[in-house]
Design a protein around this motif. Structure first.
Motif, PDB file in Angstrom:
ATOM      1  N   SER A   2     -29.956 -65.300  27.384  1.00 38.71           N
ATOM      2  CA  SER A   2     -29.737 -65.886  25.863  1.00 38.71           C
ATOM      3  C   SER A   2     -28.630 -65.871  24.977  1.00 38.71           C
ATOM      4  N   GLN A   3     -27.888 -65.618  26.283  1.00 42.45           N
ATOM      5  CA  GLN A   3     -25.457 -65.836  24.972  1.00 42.45           C
ATOM      6  C   GLN A   3     -25.949 -67.295  25.236  1.00 42.45           C
ATOM      7  N   LEU A   4     -26.392 -68.547  25.837  1.00 45.25           N
ATOM      8  CA  LEU A   4     -25.638 -70.029  25.732  1.00 45.25           C
ATOM      9  C   LEU A   4     -26.386 -70.613  25.177  1.00 45.25           C
ATOM     10  N   PRO A   5     -27.802 -70.379  25.174  1.00 51.81           N
ATOM     11  CA  PRO A   5     -28.897 -70.915  23.315  1.00 51.81           C
ATOM     12  C   PRO A   5     -27.619 -69.972  22.069  1.00 51.81           C
ATOM     13  N   CYS A   6     -27.801 -69.327  21.908  1.00 49.18           N
ATOM     14  CA  CYS A   6     -27.049 -68.890  20.889  1.00 49.18           C
ATOM     15  C   CYS A   6     -25.361 -69.172  20.336  1.00 49.18           C
ATOM     16  N   THR A   7     -25.318 -69.163  21.175  1.00 45.75           N
ATOM     17  CA  THR A   7     -23.659 -70.049  21.087  1.00 45.75           C
ATOM     18  C   THR A   7     -23.928 -71.552  20.597  1.00 45.75           C
ATOM     19  N   PHE A   8     -25.096 -72.241  21.389  1.00 43.33           N
ATOM     20  CA  PHE A   8     -24.966 -73.878  20.489  1.00 43.33           C
ATOM     21  C   PHE A   8     -26.245 -73.737  19.542  1.00 43.33           C
ATOM     22  N   ALA A   9     -26.493 -72.953  19.448  1.00 42.84           N
ATOM     23  CA  ALA A   9     -26.755 -72.448  18.114  1.00 42.84           C
ATOM     24  C   ALA A   9     -25.660 -72.267  17.029  1.00 42.84           C
ATOM     25  N   ALA A  10     -24.857 -71.362  17.311  1.00 39.79           N
ATOM     26  CA  ALA A  10     -24.006 -70.813  16.559  1.00 39.79           C
ATOM     27  C   ALA A  10     -23.087 -72.111  16.470  1.00 39.79           C
ATOM     28  N   LEU A  11     -22.800 -73.312  16.673  1.00 37.80           N
ATOM     29  CA  LEU A  11     -21.820 -74.238  16.535  1.00 37.80           C
ATOM     30  C   LEU A  11     -22.343 -75.234  15.906  1.00 37.80           C
ATOM     31  N   ALA A  12     -24.277 -75.328  16.438  1.00 34.33           N
ATOM     32  CA  ALA A  12     -24.600 -76.343  15.339  1.00 34.33           C
ATOM     33  C   ALA A  12     -24.842 -75.420  14.235  1.00 34.33           C
ATOM     34  N   LEU A  13     -24.948 -75.041  13.648  1.00 32.33           N
ATOM     35  CA  LEU A  13     -25.005 -74.879  11.937  1.00 32.33           C
ATOM     36  C   LEU A  13     -23.296 -74.344  11.757  1.00 32.33           C
ATOM     37  N   PHE A  14     -22.341 -73.748  12.866  1.00 34.09           N
ATOM     38  CA  PHE A  14     -21.147 -74.421  11.880  1.00 34.09           C
ATOM     39  C   PHE A  14     -20.674 -76.146  11.534  1.00 34.09           C
ATOM     40  N   ASP A  15     -21.350 -76.071  12.953  1.00 30.08           N
ATOM     41  CA  ASP A  15     -21.022 -77.716  12.840  1.00 30.08           C
ATOM     42  C   ASP A  15     -21.259 -78.365  11.193  1.00 30.08           C
ATOM     43  N   ASP A  16     -23.051 -78.206  11.129  1.00 31.69           N
ATOM     44  CA  ASP A  16     -23.315 -78.179   9.670  1.00 31.69           C
ATOM     45  C   ASP A  16     -23.091 -78.305   8.479  1.00 31.69           C
ATOM     46  N   ASP A  17     -21.847 -76.971   9.229  1.00 33.78           N
ATOM     47  CA  ASP A  17     -21.548 -75.723   7.492  1.00 33.78           C
ATOM     48  C   ASP A  17     -22.679 -75.168   6.864  1.00 33.78           C
ATOM     49  N   VAL A  18     -23.322 -74.609   8.246  1.00 35.43           N
ATOM     50  CA  VAL A  18     -23.968 -73.666   7.022  1.00 35.43           C
ATOM     51  C   VAL A  18     -23.571 -72.329   7.835  1.00 35.43           C
ATOM     52  N   SER A  19     -24.226 -71.479   6.850  1.00 36.80           N
ATOM     53  CA  SER A  19     -23.798 -69.806   6.960  1.00 36.80           C
ATOM     54  C   SER A  19     -23.856 -69.767   8.427  1.00 36.80           C
ATOM     55  N   VAL A  20     -23.282 -69.002   9.497  1.00 38.47           N
ATOM     56  CA  VAL A  20     -23.667 -68.741  10.953  1.00 38.47           C
ATOM     57  C   VAL A  20     -24.226 -67.097  10.922  1.00 38.47           C
ATOM     58  N   THR A  21     -25.536 -67.103  10.708  1.00 37.14           N
ATOM     59  CA  THR A  21     -26.107 -65.949  10.156  1.00 37.14           C
ATOM     60  C   THR A  21     -26.905 -65.550  11.365  1.00 37.14           C
ATOM     61  N   SER A  22     -27.925 -63.854  11.597  1.00 33.28           N
ATOM     62  CA  SER A  22     -28.410 -64.030  12.538  1.00 33.28           C
ATOM     63  C   SER A  22     -29.914 -64.537  12.079  1.00 33.28           C
ATOM     64  N   GLU A  23     -30.336 -65.284  11.105  1.00 35.15           N
ATOM     65  CA  GLU A  23     -31.090 -65.415  10.102  1.00 35.15           C
ATOM     66  C   GLU A  23     -31.200 -66.985  10.553  1.00 35.15           C
ATOM     67  N   ASN A  24     -30.041 -67.626  10.586  1.00 30.67           N
ATOM     68  CA  ASN A  24     -30.344 -69.296  10.431  1.00 30.67           C
ATOM     69  C   ASN A  24     -30.004 -69.517  12.576  1.00 30.67           C
ATOM     70  N   ILE A  25     -29.663 -68.431  12.789  1.00 29.54           N
ATOM     71  CA  ILE A  25     -29.323 -68.800  14.227  1.00 29.54           C
ATOM     72  C   ILE A  25     -31.289 -68.738  14.982  1.00 29.54           C
ATOM     73  N   GLN A  26     -30.876 -67.348  14.692  1.00 30.22           N
ATOM     74  CA  GLN A  26     -32.984 -67.859  14.756  1.00 30.22           C
ATOM     75  C   GLN A  26     -33.949 -68.755  14.356  1.00 30.22           C
ATOM     76  N   LYS A  27     -33.621 -69.001  13.611  1.00 32.61           N
ATOM     77  CA  LYS A  27     -34.082 -69.767  12.780  1.00 32.61           C
ATOM     78  C   LYS A  27     -34.391 -71.161  13.847  1.00 32.61           C
ATOM     79  N   LEU A  28     -33.101 -71.656  13.743  1.00 33.20           N
ATOM     80  CA  LEU A  28     -32.559 -72.877  14.636  1.00 33.20           C
ATOM     81  C   LEU A  28     -33.191 -72.326  15.943  1.00 33.20           C
ATOM     82  N   LEU A  29     -33.133 -71.276  16.549  1.00 30.78           N
ATOM     83  CA  LEU A  29     -34.169 -71.281  18.248  1.00 30.78           C
ATOM     84  C   LEU A  29     -35.035 -71.379  17.487  1.00 30.78           C
TER      85      LEU A  29
END
Length: 83
Positions: A2-29
């Motif tokens: 689970s760590q790797l997908p969450c890492t990639f999701a957090a980095l993708a959100l950050f790269d797109d200037d989207v707030s890195v929240t648990s909700e946004n991480i979960q939405k992306l996953l």
């Protein structure tokens, strides 16, 4: 797992200037069709907030990895100064 997908999701959100929240991480996953344990996105959000953001979190990890003994030396020198 689970760590790797969450890492990639957090980095993708950050790269797109989207707030890195648990909700946004979960939405992306969810959009990617990736299942992770329910607590992982919140752990990632908390770790990022605790360090002061994605950049500072990455810097803290890379600084420690580049010189792992430095952190121990700081603790020893601080202890000696307090005596």
């Amino acid at each position: 797992k689970s760590q790797l997908p969450c890492t990639f999701a957090a980095l993708a959100l950050f790269d797109d200037d989207v707030s890195v929240t648990s909700e946004n991480i979960q939405k992306l996953l969810n959009a990617a069709g990736v299942d992770v344990e329910i607590y992982w996105p919140q752990l990632f959000e908390n770790a990022i907030k605790e360090k002061g953001g994605v950049i500072k979190l990455i810097q803290s990890v890379t600084q420690f990895e580049s010189n792992p003994n430095e952190k121990g030396k700081e603790s020893v020198s601080n202890d000696n100064e307090n005596k």
